[in-house]
Design a protein around this motif. Structure first.
Motif, PDB file in Angstrom:
ATOM      1  N   PHE B 164       0.830  -1.189   0.000  1.00 61.08           N
ATOM      2  CA  PHE B 164       0.000   0.000   0.000  1.00 61.08           C
ATOM      3  C   PHE B 164       0.875   1.254   0.000  1.00 61.08           C
ATOM      4  O   PHE B 164       0.653   2.175  -0.788  1.00 61.08           O
ATOM      5  N   VAL B 165       1.876   1.274   0.887  1.00 59.63           N
ATOM      6  CA  VAL B 165       2.722   2.466   0.984  1.00 59.63           C
ATOM      7  C   VAL B 165       3.479   2.710  -0.313  1.00 59.63           C
ATOM      8  O   VAL B 165       3.525   3.828  -0.835  1.00 59.63           O
ATOM      9  N   THR B 166       4.095   1.638  -0.867  1.00 59.31           N
ATOM     10  CA  THR B 166       4.877   1.856  -2.084  1.00 59.31           C
ATOM     11  C   THR B 166       3.969   2.226  -3.255  1.00 59.31           C
ATOM     12  O   THR B 166       4.330   3.081  -4.072  1.00 59.31           O
ATOM     13  N   LEU B 173       4.309   9.987  -6.868  1.00 59.40           N
ATOM     14  CA  LEU B 173       5.407  10.314  -7.775  1.00 59.40           C
ATOM     15  C   LEU B 173       4.884  10.574  -9.184  1.00 59.40           C
ATOM     16  O   LEU B 173       5.282  11.535  -9.847  1.00 59.40           O
ATOM     17  N   MET B 174       3.972   9.732  -9.640  1.00 57.27           N
ATOM     18  CA  MET B 174       3.444   9.875 -10.995  1.00 57.27           C
ATOM     19  C   MET B 174       2.657  11.173 -11.138  1.00 57.27           C
ATOM     20  O   MET B 174       2.776  11.867 -12.145  1.00 57.27           O
ATOM     21  N   VAL B 205       3.454   5.638 -18.964  1.00 60.06           N
ATOM     22  CA  VAL B 205       4.185   4.989 -20.050  1.00 60.06           C
ATOM     23  C   VAL B 205       5.697   5.130 -19.842  1.00 60.06           C
ATOM     24  O   VAL B 205       6.467   4.225 -20.172  1.00 60.06           O
ATOM     25  N   THR B 206       6.136   6.245 -19.262  1.00 60.31           N
ATOM     26  CA  THR B 206       7.567   6.438 -19.043  1.00 60.31           C
ATOM     27  C   THR B 206       8.064   5.657 -17.825  1.00 60.31           C
ATOM     28  O   THR B 206       9.063   4.945 -17.892  1.00 60.31           O
ATOM     29  N   LEU B 207       7.343   5.784 -16.700  1.00 56.75           N
ATOM     30  CA  LEU B 207       7.873   5.210 -15.459  1.00 56.75           C
ATOM     31  C   LEU B 207       7.754   3.697 -15.411  1.00 56.75           C
ATOM     32  O   LEU B 207       8.463   3.039 -14.658  1.00 56.75           O
ATOM     33  N   THR B 208       6.842   3.108 -16.193  1.00 59.03           N
ATOM     34  CA  THR B 208       6.863   1.649 -16.330  1.00 59.03           C
ATOM     35  C   THR B 208       7.874   1.234 -17.392  1.00 59.03           C
ATOM     36  O   THR B 208       8.008   0.050 -17.670  1.00 59.03           O
ATOM     37  N   THR B 209       8.571   2.196 -18.010  1.00 60.46           N
ATOM     38  CA  THR B 209       9.581   1.986 -19.062  1.00 60.46           C
ATOM     39  C   THR B 209       8.994   1.381 -20.327  1.00 60.46           C
ATOM     40  O   THR B 209       9.740   0.822 -21.128  1.00 60.46           O
ATOM     41  N   GLY B 233      12.721   7.737 -10.988  1.00 63.67           N
ATOM     42  CA  GLY B 233      11.391   7.172 -10.821  1.00 63.67           C
ATOM     43  C   GLY B 233      11.302   5.708 -11.172  1.00 63.67           C
ATOM     44  O   GLY B 233      10.580   4.944 -10.521  1.00 63.67           O
ATOM     45  N   VAL B 234      12.052   5.313 -12.198  1.00 64.16           N
ATOM     46  CA  VAL B 234      11.968   3.938 -12.663  1.00 64.16           C
ATOM     47  C   VAL B 234      12.231   2.943 -11.536  1.00 64.16           C
ATOM     48  O   VAL B 234      11.540   1.926 -11.407  1.00 64.16           O
ATOM     49  N   GLY B 235      13.234   3.242 -10.694  1.00 64.81           N
ATOM     50  CA  GLY B 235      13.527   2.349  -9.582  1.00 64.81           C
ATOM     51  C   GLY B 235      12.388   2.291  -8.579  1.00 64.81           C
ATOM     52  O   GLY B 235      12.027   1.216  -8.094  1.00 64.81           O
ATOM     53  N   LEU B 236      11.791   3.441  -8.288  1.00 62.81           N
ATOM     54  CA  LEU B 236      10.716   3.472  -7.291  1.00 62.81           C
ATOM     55  C   LEU B 236       9.485   2.717  -7.793  1.00 62.81           C
ATOM     56  O   LEU B 236       8.847   1.972  -7.039  1.00 62.81           O
ATOM     57  N   VAL B 237       9.188   2.877  -9.085  1.00 64.41           N
ATOM     58  CA  VAL B 237       8.022   2.203  -9.635  1.00 64.41           C
ATOM     59  C   VAL B 237       8.216   0.692  -9.639  1.00 64.41           C
ATOM     60  O   VAL B 237       7.258  -0.075  -9.522  1.00 64.41           O
TER      61      VAL B 237
END
Lengths: 294, 294, 294, 294
Positions: B164-166, B173-174, B205-209, B233-237
């Motif tokens: 839930f938190v992440t 972030l998004m 579309v960007t943060l899920t790569t 962001g990519v790492g956090l997602v």
């Protein structure tokens, strides 16, 4: 390899050459030569699809391919001939048959087909010539890397259940995603989202995060759906890969620990006392354990 | 399954057929047949959206779908009828109700809707016919895979808080990324970055790569912003997916250890002595523990 | 929360309302209300950037924003007023100052700016109205999720060194990749690969695997370079995220173990005996430990 | 750093300045200055490729580059001169040679080439001026980050075997994917899928999930093949990165444990008693252990 007294020394010598020990220089040289030949062969097969290169070196490629196919044929025959050396519990013909039907030996055989049928000289059957590319898999058998490859197989078997479930989940997710997306987009883009199988291409390209950009939703509903699917699906699709990686890492750790214990001489005795079978260090096959020394 | 004396043997036999043991060949065959029928059904539903296929096999598809719907209806009725066999602590009607409202049974019911309303014969309501695709989820109940699926649910519950938190962090972030990008690009590309909700599509579309390429920044400020957002962001997602994978791997390891301990007979006694409930091996429901043997 | 005798009960009551315990229903309701208001506010801010929605509901949005800003201002004042309740070791003014400069309180203050300056009524300063979006971060403070957020901060601090090194490595890798690619492609695509900073966009988009498709190498040398960089760089760029995920998973496991130990009463005594400070359960700040009970 | 009596104090002082201790303020300041100069230098080199910036600041850039190259030359000379301070077991010239051929020193030397050959003033040889960018790698040597970098190297060496096998597997997979795709698509898109090497670009871009969108299958067979390859290949290609990350996390954990043990004084004595060599804290080189104190 310890030579067993009573076997013909020629066969043992050949077997030793094909399965290099740590201190057998000749065998190491032979293996390096074969590895180089395989790489060169694959490189030639790959480069011969480039028209300008093929036009210029067609003769060189032909000679090189025929010569190296001969070498590989001899290697294959030698491997079949000596296949009974470390399978002393089987009849020679049974030992050879077992080797012939092992995955890597079958790949070798298929990669030799161009030689047997003279296809190389015959003509432009590109698909059949591509068989030679299979030979690169033989690289994995050479030297000490076969051990890690067996480990990889062991991880795949050990995690088979989880992998099956997660892969099924992934397929179900993809099918559901494709169905929903097909329903959302087929009116706005009837040529692109023409059917569920065609929308599966979108689902795979999106959920593996490849994202070529040849298919993407354009309606608001489609974008909301697609965004939600991407956000939650990407993690699920990565799950099997994550499981495999963690299984691999774990098994490597166990192997390293065992090796350390063995070096301390602790495990070796225990094992010898209880084992009724062991893995052959040469081919990874299960073999009956030798009678332990008194 | 151990039959409990006193129950009518017909019902027990049907129940046994639907919940195969390791040595019940008939039940295994039935389950394989049902699994094959489900897969064939889903495949037919998917293929019937391809126009050329549908035009040619419309009759075959119709007959096959009606016949298999009958089979699934019978299976559903049998499952409801025998739902009280392993819920001896409940009234029969309560046991059946509890089964009917379980997730997989609800999916079965929804997938049967086309039969009940004769929609299949009626016409081209694609969306309603898509309901049949849900049936593929039933695959997950068959055989021993239900156990791993329950495990998956347990991991989801066990890590609920972190997830839930992440997930909240990811959404925050998004939203922030979309807001910043909207401010940076809306003047250069007013049609594309037209509002924050539309820029959310870029953020997902960007943060899920995935990166389809239908939206990307073109100003210098937008590229600096977008690059920074992508890098961090990519790492956090990917974090929720990583947590899920590690939770899954951990839980599997625990399950394997327990199974090994159980085989050694250590854990089983302990458990029997203290447990006041247990998971039903057939449906994963919590049941009161049977009185332990003296 | 234990009330300390001697404090005015009004302040304590307000503090209790803002920091809900497990059995304080009123505080829970207030927190749910505030959470809903925050979400509704952010949703309104997001939707008001959609022209068609804004045109229609401009009045409603204005009223709703002004009313909720009042509520948030009252909440902010209450939090500052009661900031000294659980910081008994500080002067009231020092306790309040420390609260005001904490990250979440600063965010709250910034999100209140539109109210203070009357910007909302003034006009179309989109960038300043976007400040309200910051409010969504306040969600993370509410209820029990603050604990997991603190954990997240602890992981970031605990892995700071590895993260710094891997992030530096990633930046170095990206800079090198951009330099090499610039040298390889600047003649074939002088408009696209115009400088190293512009090629950095390619490096980020490629190494995070986003891959929009607006920049990609077209020369043979560029493709060989780009392919090699992608193959080896992608793993390195994913390293910080992997470290973060593993650190997070590890810390969560430790927290779970500690909680289990605490439930067994083992750790609690040990801790009480040796600790000279503790984390405040309300704000995560380090506080001097209360004198342990005799 | 403990100064060894008998060494000239000037050299020791310079060595100390270049290898800062925790309580040497002057050395810390010097290191910060050098780090800033490196970053500024790299930034200048990067920005000078932007035409508009270069046109305007060409003079400033030239002066700054020449001055900082002088500083770096002095630093390099000082490092070579003092290279024998902590290699007391070697002849001075051998100690210096060993330093000169270490990777980071070689990078320093290459980055100094523009000075030696006067290339900077000579002209527009962009490729040679790019050498200055290498200097950013020197950043990794400064301060305490060198330890984590050594750790990174240790992980690479420790997992060399697994990495080699998985990287080989990945290359084999990519080659097979490219071959199959070439056979499937070369008739539909003869310009794009023109040869196996050109199709390798597709394989890399797809399996790393970058997905630019410049190449993708368009036939049904190609899409089925490409989808299957993507689904199963993506996980395998991510395997080396996963192994590296888990190895890194594990090694960091071990390092942290050791540090904690050392702080408790447990490990330090053990180590001193048995070690015959140790890692130099300054350069990570293996050095013979100093005689342990009685």
């Amino acid at each position: 390899m310890e030579l067993r007294a009573g076997w013909p020394s020629w066969k043992d010598r050949v077997f030793g050459l094909l399965h290099p020990d740590d201190d057998d220089t000749a065998a190491k040289l032979l293996n390096s030569f074969l590895a180089t030949l395989i790489v060169a062969n694959v490189a030639a097969a790959v480069m011969s699809t480039v028209e300008s290169v093929q036009a210029r070196y067609v003769g060189t490629f032909g000679v090189f391919e025929r010569v190296s196919l001969m070498v590989f044929a001899v290697e294959y025959a030698a491997r079949v001939w000596t296949a009974d050396v470390h399978r002393g519990h089987l009849q020679p013909w049974a030992a050879r048959l077992r080797y012939v039907v092992s995955p890597l030996a079958l790949i070798d055989l298929v990669a030799l087909l161009p030689l047997l049928f003279g296809l190389l000289s015959a003509g432009d059957l590109v698909a059949l010539r591509a068989l030679r590319l299979l030979r690169i898999l033989s690289l994995l058998r050479l030297g000490r890397y076969s051990k890690t490859l067996q480990l990889f197989g062991r991880v795949l078997r050990g995690r088979a259940e989880e992998l099956f479930v997660t892969v099924t989940l992934v397929l179900v997710l993809m099918l559901s995603a494709a169905t929903l997306m097909y329903l959302a987009e087929r009116e706005a883009q009837p040529q692109v989202y023409a059917s569920i199988p065609q929308t599966m291409w979108w689902a795979i390209v999106t959920l593996t995060t490849v994202g070529y950009g040849d298919m993407f939703p354009q309606t608001i509903l489609g974008k909301i759906l697609g965004g939600t699917i991407a956000l939650f699906g990407v993690g699920l699709v990565a799950l099997p890969a994550g499981l495999l990686a963690s299984g691999f890492a774990e098994e490597m750790g166990r192997m390293r620990e065992e090796r350390e214990s063995e070096e301390l001489g602790l495990l070796a005795q225990e094992k010898a006392a209880t084992a009724t079978w062991s893995y052959c260090p040469h081919c990874g096959e299960k073999l009956p354990a030798p009678p332990s020394a008194p």
